[in-house]
Motif scaffolding. Sequence first.
Motif, short mmCIF file in Angstrom:
data_model
loop_
_atom_site.label_atom_id
_atom_site.label_comp_id
_atom_site.label_asym_id
_atom_site.label_seq_id
_atom_site.Cartn_x
_atom_site.Cartn_y
_atom_site.Cartn_z
N GLN A 1 29.76 9.06 -30.85
CA GLN A 1 29.99 10.32 -31.54
C GLN A 1 29.37 11.49 -30.79
O GLN A 1 29.94 12.58 -30.70
CB GLN A 1 29.45 10.22 -32.97
CG GLN A 1 30.24 9.25 -33.85
CD GLN A 1 29.55 8.95 -35.16
OE1 GLN A 1 28.31 8.91 -35.24
NE2 GLN A 1 30.33 8.72 -36.20
N THR B 1 26.70 10.13 -37.35
CA THR B 1 26.12 9.32 -38.41
C THR B 1 25.96 7.86 -38.02
O THR B 1 25.28 7.10 -38.72
CB THR B 1 27.00 9.38 -39.67
OG1 THR B 1 28.31 8.86 -39.32
CG2 THR B 1 27.15 10.81 -40.15
N ASP C 1 26.53 -1.34 -32.17
CA ASP C 1 25.64 -1.22 -33.32
C ASP C 1 25.59 0.26 -33.73
O ASP C 1 26.28 1.10 -33.16
CB ASP C 1 24.25 -1.76 -33.01
CG ASP C 1 23.61 -1.07 -31.80
OD1 ASP C 1 24.05 0.03 -31.43
OD2 ASP C 1 22.68 -1.66 -31.21
N LYS C 2 24.76 0.58 -34.71
CA LYS C 2 24.73 1.94 -35.23
C LYS C 2 24.32 2.94 -34.15
O LYS C 2 24.88 4.04 -34.04
CB LYS C 2 23.79 2.03 -36.42
CG LYS C 2 23.88 3.37 -37.15
CD LYS C 2 23.16 3.34 -38.48
CE LYS C 2 23.37 4.65 -39.25
NZ LYS C 2 22.75 4.63 -40.58
N ASP D 1 33.82 6.68 -39.79
CA ASP D 1 34.61 6.93 -40.99
C ASP D 1 35.95 7.54 -40.59
O ASP D 1 36.30 7.60 -39.40
CB ASP D 1 33.85 7.86 -41.94
CG ASP D 1 33.39 9.15 -41.26
OD1 ASP D 1 33.84 9.41 -40.12
OD2 ASP D 1 32.62 9.91 -41.87
N ILE E 1 28.42 5.93 -38.20
CA ILE E 1 29.45 5.27 -39.01
C ILE E 1 30.81 5.82 -38.59
O ILE E 1 31.01 7.03 -38.56
CB ILE E 1 29.22 5.53 -40.52
CG1 ILE E 1 27.86 4.98 -40.95
CG2 ILE E 1 30.35 4.92 -41.35
CD1 ILE E 1 27.47 5.36 -42.36
N THR F 1 35.72 10.36 -37.99
CA THR F 1 35.49 9.89 -36.62
C THR F 1 36.75 9.25 -36.05
O THR F 1 37.08 9.44 -34.87
CB THR F 1 34.32 8.90 -36.58
OG1 THR F 1 33.13 9.57 -37.01
CG2 THR F 1 34.09 8.37 -35.16
N ARG G 1 27.20 3.54 -31.83
CA ARG G 1 28.23 4.35 -32.47
C ARG G 1 27.82 5.82 -32.49
O ARG G 1 28.65 6.72 -32.28
CB ARG G 1 28.48 3.84 -33.90
CG ARG G 1 29.24 2.52 -33.95
CD ARG G 1 29.32 1.99 -35.37
NE ARG G 1 29.99 0.70 -35.39
CZ ARG G 1 31.26 0.51 -35.72
NH1 ARG G 1 32.00 1.54 -36.06
NH2 ARG G 1 31.79 -0.69 -35.71
N ARG G 2 26.54 6.08 -32.75
CA ARG G 2 26.06 7.46 -32.68
C ARG G 2 26.22 8.01 -31.27
O ARG G 2 26.55 9.19 -31.09
CB ARG G 2 24.58 7.52 -33.11
CG ARG G 2 24.35 7.43 -34.60
CD ARG G 2 22.86 7.42 -34.91
NE ARG G 2 22.22 8.67 -34.52
CZ ARG G 2 21.93 9.66 -35.36
NH1 ARG G 2 22.24 9.56 -36.64
NH2 ARG G 2 21.35 10.76 -34.93
#
Length: 488
Positions: free
Chosen positions: A365, A378, A357-358, A382, A380, A385, A361-362
């Motif tokens: 990162q 973020t 989930d978000k 992209d 996301i 990333t 993912r953060r």
Amino acid sequence: MRYLTIGLSLLCMALTANAAKADRRVAFVVGNGAYRNVAQLPNPPVDAKAMAATLRNVGFDVVEGTNLTRDKMTEKLLDFGRKAQGADIAVFYYAGHGIAISGSNYLLPVDADLKSEMDVKLGSAINIDVTLDQTMGDAKVKLVFLDACRDNPFAAKIKSNSPTRSVSVQAGLAEMKSGEGTLIAFATGPGQTALDGEAGANSPFTRALIAHIAQPGVEIQQAMTAVRAQVNEETSKGQLPWGHTNLIGAVYLNPSAIPPATTAAIPSGPANAAASSSGEAELEFWRSVKDSNRPEELNAYLSAYPNGQFKSLALARIASIDSGTSNNATRAVAKGVDPAVFTEEGTQVSEDQIGLDKAKRRDVQRRLTGLGFDNKMTGIFDDETRSVIKRWQAARGYPSSGYLTRLQHKALLAEAQPAPATASVGEDGTRLRRAAKPSGNVATGSAPPPSGAPVYRNPPPPDNAGNAAGAAFIGGMMGGVLGGALRR
């Protein structure tokens, strides 16, 4: 005025890069070492891999081969000849056995079995003069590098089988003259023999070529002067490369350096360009040997990059090969992580199966940034990333697709994070941080910033209207330049 200077610098760089891409560059790179009828040479295949990676990194379409028979070598030459027709720059590189008979030079495929002068001239060997004329004759610039000045392993046999005529069998290679637009470089002087170097590493000549010919902004004849100096010093004056040049203009294999007139405005530009070029060449070299089961190929990487970013992985793989462990265990992984992480390639499907989930993912990162692979947090994934994930995968020896697998995600979670730094994250995910005694990262080769110095992902906002106006001017100018380039 400062923005105008920087804008003109960027414009010059863009035009230089477009000019380099417009050139059609082709190279033939072959290293023969696994000879069937004479003593083998351990280094030429390693030399060829390194040279191919160096040339690809500066835009060459490389026809590459190692340990080729007469038939396979002919196939590669025919392919190269077709591609080299009308090329702007054509490079011919060969490492392996080469011999000189009666003043003519010949390259030896791995299946060569020379018993007489007739064997040399009518089939088993490849005449260099004929080969260069047929494959590179139409190219505008022709660069020839021959790391083949070794003792003739068939000399005694050829002489003994030619009792009725005088046959001149030379040590090393015979002198060659270059035609217009051509540079020919030998590992050593005519009639002399060159050193092969430490087994499994690059030869002195090839190591020097790799170090100098693709340096940003360095003209090829200047590069060859540096090559001669390096080889002469490395071999304690026991070997001095020789060449013949008939170039009629300046030739740059990597013209991407900032022009001298602008270096005062952006002093770090050429250094950054050189570092980027070197880093890409190192990554390409590592990719070519990272799955090898031959310690000499891994040692070649260590020889070319003694302090490289993949040094620890190379040493670990060599140690596991020497100890006889399986291929999947040749790289160190955290406890509990399946070694299959090195073979399973990530896709969008494999990443979706992880269920990120978000927030997760953060977290990915954040962990990548903590390991020195900076990116915006973020949540996301992209293009930026994806590029960061690919760099992390390549640095760890995983298949670098930019998409995660369950095993790769597990391995990332298991990696030890450096000491936390005081940090803040803007609403757009941009990470602004002040490092607390950073230690850098061994795997990526990133250098730590000075202690206490602020490290920003993006530059601070403009502090006055003049800066804002200058930025708007440069943005408009560069937009026009790029737009015009795209329309063309």
